[in-house]
Design a protein around this motif. Sequence first.
Motif, mmCIF file in Angstrom:
data_model
loop_
_atom_site.group_PDB
_atom_site.id
_atom_site.type_symbol
_atom_site.label_atom_id
_atom_site.label_comp_id
_atom_site.label_asym_id
_atom_site.label_seq_id
_atom_site.Cartn_x
_atom_site.Cartn_y
_atom_site.Cartn_z
ATOM 1 N N ALA A 279 0.855 -1.213 0.073
ATOM 2 C CA ALA A 279 -0.213 0.169 0.018
ATOM 3 C C ALA A 279 1.024 1.259 -0.050
ATOM 4 O O ALA A 279 1.843 1.297 0.756
ATOM 5 C CB ALA A 279 -0.911 -0.047 1.372
ATOM 6 N N PRO A 280 0.739 2.144 -0.750
ATOM 7 C CA PRO A 280 1.395 3.500 -0.745
ATOM 8 C C PRO A 280 1.256 4.062 0.542
ATOM 9 O O PRO A 280 0.326 3.974 1.410
ATOM 10 C CB PRO A 280 0.664 4.356 -1.819
ATOM 11 N N SER A 281 2.358 4.935 0.911
ATOM 12 C CA SER A 281 2.346 5.289 2.586
ATOM 13 C C SER A 281 1.345 6.289 2.726
ATOM 14 O O SER A 281 0.945 6.177 3.806
ATOM 15 C CB SER A 281 3.813 5.869 2.447
ATOM 16 N N TYR A 282 0.861 7.208 1.733
ATOM 17 C CA TYR A 282 -0.220 8.139 2.141
ATOM 18 C C TYR A 282 -1.533 7.339 2.317
ATOM 19 O O TYR A 282 -2.167 7.745 3.500
ATOM 20 C CB TYR A 282 -0.408 9.018 1.021
ATOM 21 N N ARG A 283 -1.745 6.178 1.790
ATOM 22 C CA ARG A 283 -2.945 5.357 2.159
ATOM 23 C C ARG A 283 -2.765 4.861 3.500
ATOM 24 O O ARG A 283 -3.746 4.912 4.448
ATOM 25 C CB ARG A 283 -3.125 4.245 1.165
ATOM 26 N N LEU A 284 -1.521 4.289 3.863
ATOM 27 C CA LEU A 284 -1.340 3.923 5.334
ATOM 28 C C LEU A 284 -1.606 4.762 6.264
ATOM 29 O O LEU A 284 -2.266 4.850 7.293
ATOM 30 C CB LEU A 284 -0.010 3.137 5.359
ATOM 31 N N ALA A 285 -1.016 5.955 5.889
ATOM 32 C CA ALA A 285 -1.319 7.157 6.696
ATOM 33 C C ALA A 285 -2.845 7.840 6.893
ATOM 34 O O ALA A 285 -3.198 7.867 8.261
ATOM 35 C CB ALA A 285 -0.380 8.336 6.176
ATOM 36 N N ALA A 286 -3.554 7.482 5.798
ATOM 37 C CA ALA A 286 -4.772 7.805 5.967
ATOM 38 C C ALA A 286 -5.721 7.069 6.627
ATOM 39 O O ALA A 286 -6.432 7.557 7.622
ATOM 40 C CB ALA A 286 -5.393 8.070 4.469
ATOM 41 N N ILE A 287 -5.370 5.746 6.788
ATOM 42 C CA ILE A 287 -5.914 4.762 7.533
ATOM 43 C C ILE A 287 -5.633 4.923 8.977
ATOM 44 O O ILE A 287 -6.646 5.111 9.843
ATOM 45 C CB ILE A 287 -5.555 3.358 6.860
ATOM 46 N N LEU A 288 -4.671 5.329 9.226
ATOM 47 C CA LEU A 288 -4.075 5.527 10.943
ATOM 48 C C LEU A 288 -4.881 6.823 11.088
ATOM 49 O O LEU A 288 -5.288 6.691 12.261
ATOM 50 C CB LEU A 288 -2.660 5.638 10.868
ATOM 51 N N ASP A 289 -4.900 7.766 10.361
ATOM 52 C CA ASP A 289 -5.702 9.092 10.909
ATOM 53 C C ASP A 289 -7.145 8.706 10.929
ATOM 54 O O ASP A 289 -7.671 9.205 11.921
ATOM 55 C CB ASP A 289 -5.644 10.187 9.596
ATOM 56 N N LEU A 290 -7.668 7.835 10.116
ATOM 57 C CA LEU A 290 -9.217 7.643 10.318
ATOM 58 C C LEU A 290 -9.394 6.783 11.377
ATOM 59 O O LEU A 290 -10.449 6.994 12.430
ATOM 60 C CB LEU A 290 -9.531 6.659 9.055
ATOM 61 N N MET A 291 -8.362 5.879 11.805
ATOM 62 C CA MET A 291 -8.775 5.059 12.899
ATOM 63 C C MET A 291 -8.333 6.133 14.290
ATOM 64 O O MET A 291 -9.282 6.085 15.415
ATOM 65 C CB MET A 291 -7.510 4.130 13.073
ATOM 66 N N ARG A 292 -7.468 6.867 14.255
ATOM 67 C CA ARG A 292 -7.428 7.775 15.261
ATOM 68 C C ARG A 292 -8.708 8.665 15.468
ATOM 69 O O ARG A 292 -9.163 9.138 16.449
ATOM 70 C CB ARG A 292 -6.080 8.898 15.351
ATOM 71 N N GLY A 293 -9.225 8.847 14.206
ATOM 72 C CA GLY A 293 -10.417 9.998 14.245
ATOM 73 C C GLY A 293 -11.858 9.128 14.902
ATOM 74 O O GLY A 293 -12.813 9.931 15.291
ATOM 75 N N MET A 294 -11.831 7.753 14.937
ATOM 76 C CA MET A 294 -12.895 7.032 15.573
ATOM 77 C C MET A 294 -13.247 7.668 16.800
ATOM 78 O O MET A 294 -14.633 7.840 17.054
ATOM 79 C CB MET A 294 -12.583 5.670 15.587
ATOM 80 N N LYS A 295 -12.407 7.727 17.688
ATOM 81 C CA LYS A 295 -12.747 8.404 18.959
ATOM 82 C C LYS A 295 -11.692 9.898 19.146
ATOM 83 O O LYS A 295 -11.695 10.377 20.540
ATOM 84 C CB LYS A 295 -12.363 7.527 20.177
ATOM 85 N N GLN A 296 -11.026 10.174 18.474
ATOM 86 C CA GLN A 296 -10.204 11.271 18.348
ATOM 87 C C GLN A 296 -9.365 11.050 19.797
ATOM 88 O O GLN A 296 -9.097 11.763 20.561
ATOM 89 C CB GLN A 296 -10.839 12.511 18.529
ATOM 90 N N LYS A 297 -8.939 9.948 19.537
ATOM 91 C CA LYS A 297 -7.920 9.507 20.826
ATOM 92 C C LYS A 297 -7.071 8.412 20.302
ATOM 93 O O LYS A 297 -7.059 7.934 19.227
ATOM 94 C CB LYS A 297 -9.070 8.430 21.585
ATOM 95 N N PRO A 298 -6.012 8.174 21.482
ATOM 96 C CA PRO A 298 -4.821 7.200 20.794
ATOM 97 C C PRO A 298 -5.356 5.746 20.714
ATOM 98 O O PRO A 298 -6.561 5.559 21.413
ATOM 99 C CB PRO A 298 -3.963 6.994 21.984
ATOM 100 N N PHE A 299 -5.004 4.902 19.963
ATOM 101 C CA PHE A 299 -5.405 3.425 19.767
ATOM 102 C C PHE A 299 -4.315 2.447 19.813
ATOM 103 O O PHE A 299 -3.306 2.931 19.894
ATOM 104 C CB PHE A 299 -6.224 3.734 18.179
#
Length: 669
Positions: A279-299
């Motif tokens: 996966a391109p690195s921007y996609r990995l980053a976007a996924i991680l940002d979405l996961m953080r966004g779930m609760k706007q908290k560390p995961f």
Amino acid sequence: MKFGVDYYPEHWPKERWPIDAGLMKEAGIEVVRMAEFAWAKMEPCEGSYDFAWLDEAIEILGREGIKTVLGTPTPTPPIWIIKKNPEILPVNRDGVRLGFGGRHHDCQSNPTYREHIKRFVTVMARHYSNNPHVVGWQIDNEFGNSHQSLCMCDSCSVAFHKWLENKYETIEKLNEAWGTIFWSQTYSMFDQIPMPLPTPNGHNPSLLLDWKRFASDLIVDFQKYQVDIIRRECPNHFITHNFMGFFDKTDYFNLAKDLDFISHDQYPMHFRKNRDAIAPSYRLAAILDLMRGMKQKPFWIMEQQSGPAGWETISSTPRPGQLALWTYQSVAHGADTVVYFRWRSCLFGTEEYWHGILPHHGIPERRYEEIKQTINELGPVMDHFKGGLPESEVGILFSYDQEWAFQIQPHHFELEYISHMLGYYRAFYDANIPVDMLSEEQEFSRYKLLVAPLMFLTKPDLTAKLEKYVAEGGHLVLTMRTGVKDWNNAVISKILPGDFSPLVGIKIPEYDCLRDIDQSVRWAASELYEKVEKVSKWADIITLDGADALACYTEDYYKDTPAITQNTYKHGMAYYVATELGPEVMKEFVSYAVNHGGIKPIMQTPQGVEAARRKGNDGDYIFILNHNPKSAVLNMPLGWKAVIGEKFMRGNELHLSQYAVAVFKSEQV
Ligand code: GLA
Ligand code: ZN
């Protein structure tokens, strides 16, 4: 607990467990996840429980200071349950009942299955509630994965009808909302409504969207059923679930609500034909940002790739440095704990080739050493930013409803919600501008710039919330196909973009699906030069009604009409992008919007080198991640001190070899 592994003691002889525990400890592993597929071993036949083996494994690990997260084993009901209650097996969208032999061979609405779960999960939770080494629970495993289009059995049909009745109250309201007068589909009772099984022609789009929402809610409810049991039995344990990034079956924002924190499974390399090999690195980053966004908290990362992935076919082998790189990237974007999948490559079963940290033979090799070194280096630094997050001035609104609506009606064969959204994300990422992903329920006002892609479905409160955001000074980007439909997926009879018209200062009397049509836009907003680049998939044809054009189309009968517009609205600004841009004009547009919004990048880096920032309790940290398979050189700005990777510094220059990483800390607190 900062680092862990997914461990399956039931796959190995007991004599090996202390050896594993010792090797884990040596590598710095502090937590394991276990048991999420081990129902048959814990309850070999109904009502006869055997936890002794798991107690022993937990104890052996505990003696090395390693804590345990337990998975509820509900993705794998044992064969005796299926033989006794075959109605638990799910039915696919062709109406075929699926068989035993993989996993997730369960219907989540089935009341008999729920009874089995209640019995087993209660006993298991009670057994472990006071175990000093057990700290928390993962419910099931990757909900939605291997469920295909979810279950279309009789039980799900009943549940769907109930869900619809709850939503619409009367059948008349449903008929009205869905427009069932079309093709004589008027219903007089909820239980006449079909599930989306194959029909001679396409289904009603409102039915299809409600089905997806129902299926998502069913998963949320299925999780809640288990969460309630564990909260009651184990009040001192945390509860999480392992999400799958851009996976689309469940509205993860809803699934996150009942959890203490969310976890995510990050697999950069893939083994199947239809996926990126890496996966391109921007996609990995976007996924991680979405996961953080779930609760706007560390995961947590509950499964971080630790070797070649594979089932029947196999991915490439992660190169030296890549396991470390991916770990650093996850932490940079907000993971507080990283658990690697899996500890050791298994000798049997579907996932024989899904490699773990240890190879099949169990003797530590390169991957073990790399992970051990990563833990050694990164672990102590992580103590400083536990709980702290990246801070972003840009937000991207993420919506499962919009994504589903475009799956039902993509308009253009290649139009996809995620890749449209990623077009924007990538431009921010390439410029090292941190982004938060958020849901429509979260607060908008903390962002200077908010991108709300493909706002196809609308509802008055959301439109009003966006209007208020701009009125009070926010800068908003709306894109093509905004304001077309109501929340029930029926078209609104207003000139597009409907109620957004005053905000963006445009009208859209016509549009053009770009099927075998070459269209381009000319970016003319920068004074020094113009840029012309192809666009794709769609073109809204705009009449200005107060807005200014930043770019225009270059071809066909709407040549020279606006393709990107800007409208000052009260204290803020609203942009409209009427087509899917290529990367060059996107870059121009994003840098224009960023400048006008007063947003600053973290720093400049060469192509493929990511700079990500995370707040610590003693200052800010910057992660520099070289995703390139070759070395890169960059200048570090003043005021940052290397805490990891000092050896790569030559004066102010940072020389990173392929996949290398460095971490810097701000010098002023
Ligand atoms: C998923 C699952 C794991 C395992 C891995 C590898 O992420 O959660 O159980 O199947 O993929 O296939
Ligand atoms: Zn079902």
